[in-house]
Design a protein around this motif. Structure first.
Motif, PDB file in Angstrom:
ATOM      1  N   PHE A 152      58.443  43.841  11.048  1.00 54.64           N
ATOM      2  CA  PHE A 152      57.237  43.640  11.504  1.00 54.64           C
ATOM      3  C   PHE A 152      56.267  43.293  11.177  1.00 54.64           C
ATOM      4  CE2 PHE A 152      58.988  47.923   9.887  1.00 54.64           C
ATOM      5  CZ  PHE A 152      58.477  48.657  11.689  1.00 54.64           C
ATOM      6  N   TYR A 153      55.656  42.531  12.694  1.00 51.64           N
ATOM      7  CA  TYR A 153      54.945  41.213  12.746  1.00 51.64           C
ATOM      8  C   TYR A 153      53.551  41.283  12.234  1.00 51.64           C
ATOM      9  CZ  TYR A 153      59.350  39.433  15.166  1.00 51.64           C
ATOM     10  OH  TYR A 153      60.189  39.323  15.663  1.00 51.64           O
ATOM     11  N   GLY A 154      53.351  40.227  11.181  1.00 49.20           N
ATOM     12  CA  GLY A 154      51.634  40.626  11.114  1.00 49.20           C
ATOM     13  C   GLY A 154      51.165  39.326  10.790  1.00 49.20           C
ATOM     14  N   GLY A 155      50.119  38.520  10.178  1.00 46.32           N
ATOM     15  CA  GLY A 155      50.003  37.028  10.825  1.00 46.32           C
ATOM     16  C   GLY A 155      49.031  36.544   9.942  1.00 46.32           C
ATOM     17  N   GLY A 156      48.187  35.267  10.014  1.00 46.72           N
ATOM     18  CA  GLY A 156      46.625  34.767   9.885  1.00 46.72           C
ATOM     19  C   GLY A 156      47.262  33.350   9.610  1.00 46.72           C
ATOM     20  N   PRO A 157      45.965  32.747   9.069  1.00 48.01           N
ATOM     21  CA  PRO A 157      45.439  31.635   9.506  1.00 48.01           C
ATOM     22  C   PRO A 157      46.648  30.155   8.888  1.00 48.01           C
ATOM     23  CG  PRO A 157      44.154  31.950   8.312  1.00 48.01           C
ATOM     24  CD  PRO A 157      45.075  33.200   8.530  1.00 48.01           C
ATOM     25  N   LEU A 158      47.694  30.662   7.598  1.00 46.84           N
ATOM     26  CA  LEU A 158      48.337  30.193   7.083  1.00 46.84           C
ATOM     27  C   LEU A 158      50.004  30.255   7.784  1.00 46.84           C
ATOM     28  CD1 LEU A 158      49.594  28.057   4.527  1.00 46.84           C
ATOM     29  CD2 LEU A 158      50.050  30.106   3.567  1.00 46.84           C
ATOM     30  N   SER A 159      50.051  31.771   8.420  1.00 47.89           N
ATOM     31  CA  SER A 159      51.205  31.288   8.967  1.00 47.89           C
ATOM     32  C   SER A 159      51.584  31.147  10.846  1.00 47.89           C
ATOM     33  CB  SER A 159      51.662  32.994   8.664  1.00 47.89           C
ATOM     34  OG  SER A 159      50.223  33.323   9.579  1.00 47.89           O
TER      35      SER A 159
END
Length: 119
Positions: free
Chosen positions: A57-64
């Motif tokens: 499962f993939y999430g995200g954010g600016p750091l990632s």
């Protein structure tokens, strides 16, 4: 079926796949800056050894996003290309299609491993 698939996977590609994640994790951990990337590689060793019946499962954010770009430049493209080629080779025969799908799952993970969770 999951047990047999995982055993066959380990014999015909999983060992090399898991060792590639392990080696990359060790190489990234040689530097202070690369330790978070190396630790992320160690999370996926188990998936690479035994991938059947596991989902990513993939999430995200600016750091990632920043970590994924750094990963992609230095390690992700060669690993993803190797997995994609192996997936195509395994999909040539009908019997190899389940193994090819697992290689494609690992190719996608090799492109963007940060904020990905294995369940």
């Amino acid at each position: 079926m999951r047990f047999i698939g995982n055993i066959l996977w380990f014999l015909f590609g999983g060992l090399e796949s898991g060792l590639s994640w392990l080696i990359l994790g060790c190489l990234w951990c040689c530097t202070i800056v690369g330790i978070p990337i190396g630790l992320q590689c160690f999370k996926f060793v188990g998936l690479a050894f035994w991938p059947f019946e596991k989902e990513v499962f993939y999430g995200g954010g600016p750091l990632s996003l920043l970590a994924n770009i750094c990963w992609l430049i230095f390690s992700g493209l060669p690993l993803a290309a190797a997995y994609a080629v192996l997936g195509c080779v395994w999909c040539i025969t009908i019997i190899g299609i389940p193994f090819g799908k697992q290689f494609f799952k690992l190719a996608r993970l090799a492109l963007m491993p940060f904020w990905a969770e294995v369940a």
